[in-house]
Write a protein that holds these residues in place. Sequence first.
Motif, PDB file in Angstrom:
ATOM      1  N   ALA A  66       0.841  -1.210   0.000  1.00 36.50           N
ATOM      2  CA  ALA A  66       0.000   0.000   0.000  1.00 36.50           C
ATOM      3  C   ALA A  66       0.871   1.254   0.000  1.00 36.50           C
ATOM      4  N   SER A  67       1.946   1.239   0.781  1.00 32.25           N
ATOM      5  CA  SER A  67       2.862   2.383   0.807  1.00 32.25           C
ATOM      6  C   SER A  67       3.592   2.526  -0.522  1.00 32.25           C
ATOM      7  N   MET A  68       3.914   1.392  -1.140  1.00 32.24           N
ATOM      8  CA  MET A  68       4.632   1.438  -2.413  1.00 32.24           C
ATOM      9  C   MET A  68       3.800   2.122  -3.481  1.00 32.24           C
ATOM     10  N   ASP A  69       2.469   1.970  -3.416  1.00 31.38           N
ATOM     11  CA  ASP A  69       1.602   2.655  -4.372  1.00 31.38           C
ATOM     12  C   ASP A  69       1.774   4.169  -4.295  1.00 31.38           C
ATOM     13  N   ILE A  70       2.009   4.691  -3.081  1.00 31.96           N
ATOM     14  CA  ILE A  70       2.202   6.124  -2.877  1.00 31.96           C
ATOM     15  C   ILE A  70       3.645   6.527  -3.171  1.00 31.96           C
ATOM     16  N   LEU A  71       4.597   5.678  -2.759  1.00 35.90           N
ATOM     17  CA  LEU A  71       6.018   6.027  -2.830  1.00 35.90           C
ATOM     18  C   LEU A  71       6.693   5.691  -4.161  1.00 35.90           C
ATOM     19  N   ARG A  72       6.019   4.986  -5.032  1.00 36.56           N
ATOM     20  CA  ARG A  72       6.626   4.599  -6.310  1.00 36.56           C
ATOM     21  C   ARG A  72       7.112   5.844  -7.055  1.00 36.56           C
ATOM     22  N   GLY A  73       8.403   5.889  -7.341  1.00 37.10           N
ATOM     23  CA  GLY A  73       8.989   7.018  -8.050  1.00 37.10           C
ATOM     24  C   GLY A  73       9.378   8.184  -7.158  1.00 37.10           C
ATOM     25  N   ALA A  74       9.125   8.060  -5.844  1.00 38.86           N
ATOM     26  CA  ALA A  74       9.439   9.146  -4.913  1.00 38.86           C
ATOM     27  C   ALA A  74      10.940   9.222  -4.648  1.00 38.86           C
ATOM     28  N   THR A  75      11.377  10.410  -4.232  1.00 36.99           N
ATOM     29  CA  THR A  75      12.759  10.628  -3.827  1.00 36.99           C
ATOM     30  C   THR A  75      12.769  11.006  -2.354  1.00 36.99           C
ATOM     31  N   VAL A  76      13.643  10.343  -1.593  1.00 36.41           N
ATOM     32  CA  VAL A  76      13.832  10.667  -0.186  1.00 36.41           C
ATOM     33  C   VAL A  76      15.203  11.314  -0.059  1.00 36.41           C
ATOM     34  N   ASP A  77      15.211  12.536   0.456  1.00 37.17           N
ATOM     35  CA  ASP A  77      16.451  13.295   0.640  1.00 37.17           C
ATOM     36  C   ASP A  77      16.595  13.614   2.125  1.00 37.17           C
ATOM     37  N   TYR A  78      17.770  14.086   2.520  1.00 37.58           N
ATOM     38  CA  TYR A  78      18.003  14.485   3.898  1.00 37.58           C
ATOM     39  C   TYR A  78      18.743  15.817   3.905  1.00 37.58           C
ATOM     40  N   THR A  79      18.274  16.745   4.737  1.00 38.48           N
ATOM     41  CA  THR A  79      18.921  18.039   4.915  1.00 38.48           C
ATOM     42  C   THR A  79      19.410  18.111   6.355  1.00 38.48           C
ATOM     43  N   PRO A  80      20.712  18.308   6.574  1.00 38.28           N
ATOM     44  CA  PRO A  80      21.252  18.315   7.938  1.00 38.28           C
ATOM     45  C   PRO A  80      21.202  19.677   8.630  1.00 38.28           C
ATOM     46  N   ASP A  81      20.766  20.727   7.935  1.00 39.34           N
ATOM     47  CA  ASP A  81      20.923  22.081   8.449  1.00 39.34           C
ATOM     48  C   ASP A  81      19.654  22.692   9.027  1.00 39.34           C
ATOM     49  N   GLY A  82      19.815  23.400  10.138  1.00 39.76           N
ATOM     50  CA  GLY A  82      18.824  24.304  10.715  1.00 39.76           C
ATOM     51  C   GLY A  82      17.402  23.810  10.807  1.00 39.76           C
ATOM     52  N   ASP A  83      16.475  24.737  10.544  1.00 39.27           N
ATOM     53  CA  ASP A  83      15.052  24.451  10.658  1.00 39.27           C
ATOM     54  C   ASP A  83      14.576  23.432   9.623  1.00 39.27           C
ATOM     55  N   ALA A  84      15.299  23.297   8.531  1.00 37.63           N
ATOM     56  CA  ALA A  84      14.916  22.362   7.470  1.00 37.63           C
ATOM     57  C   ALA A  84      15.484  20.967   7.708  1.00 37.63           C
ATOM     58  N   ARG A  85      16.140  20.755   8.853  1.00 36.50           N
ATOM     59  CA  ARG A  85      16.798  19.485   9.143  1.00 36.50           C
ATOM     60  C   ARG A  85      15.794  18.342   9.118  1.00 36.50           C
ATOM     61  N   GLY A  86      16.124  17.302   8.382  1.00 44.13           N
ATOM     62  CA  GLY A  86      15.293  16.109   8.363  1.00 44.13           C
ATOM     63  C   GLY A  86      15.161  15.512   6.978  1.00 44.13           C
ATOM     64  N   PHE A  87      14.286  14.523   6.883  1.00 44.84           N
ATOM     65  CA  PHE A  87      14.037  13.827   5.630  1.00 44.84           C
ATOM     66  C   PHE A  87      12.957  14.558   4.836  1.00 44.84           C
ATOM     67  N   ASN A  88      13.151  14.592   3.537  1.00 41.91           N
ATOM     68  CA  ASN A  88      12.224  15.257   2.632  1.00 41.91           C
ATOM     69  C   ASN A  88      11.746  14.235   1.603  1.00 41.91           C
ATOM     70  N   PHE A  89      10.436  14.024   1.551  1.00 37.05           N
ATOM     71  CA  PHE A  89       9.833  13.106   0.592  1.00 37.05           C
ATOM     72  C   PHE A  89       9.261  13.913  -0.567  1.00 37.05           C
ATOM     73  N   THR A  90       9.722  13.628  -1.770  1.00 33.57           N
ATOM     74  CA  THR A  90       9.174  14.267  -2.963  1.00 33.57           C
ATOM     75  C   THR A  90       8.569  13.170  -3.819  1.00 33.57           C
ATOM     76  N   LEU A  91       7.255  13.237  -3.982  1.00 30.91           N
ATOM     77  CA  LEU A  91       6.550  12.217  -4.743  1.00 30.91           C
ATOM     78  C   LEU A  91       6.689  12.471  -6.232  1.00 30.91           C
ATOM     79  N   ASP A  92       6.587  11.391  -6.986  1.00 34.43           N
ATOM     80  CA  ASP A  92       6.602  11.457  -8.437  1.00 34.43           C
ATOM     81  C   ASP A  92       5.389  12.261  -8.894  1.00 34.43           C
TER      82      ASP A  92
END
Length: 126
Positions: A66-92
């Motif tokens: 079920a998650s793969m249906d949503i995440l297919r083609g998605a990119t997971v990135d990580y930002t180590p800095d400041g207020d934006a620190r964390g994982f970023n999910f960008t869907l296809d």
Amino acid sequence: MLILTRPAIGAIQSAMLQNDKAGFGVRIAAEGGCSGAKFSMRFEAEPLSEDVVIEIRDVRVFVDEASMDILRGATVDYTPDGDARGFNFTLDPETSLQSSCKSQPSETGTCGSASGRSCSCSASFQ
């Protein structure tokens, strides 16, 4: 296919070492809803029998169908800095469920709910 950037892979590997989870995989889950998607990440020793298992540069990722249906083609990135620190999910953009959010860490590691195209979070691994 799910894409993990080098910073995301590095952050996952670092968290594995810090939490004595060497050899574990990371479960990435996405749940759709009226207001978009919620994402979560946590370490697990082994995948479930129905999981999609993706190996990316020595990181095993477990995703349920079920998650793969949503995440297919998605990119997971990580930002180590400041207020934006964390994982970023960008869907296809071709995915019917698109999401956008900015959220803070939570006890469960849930990245937050979404209603646009990407979701940033600073999930803490358990």
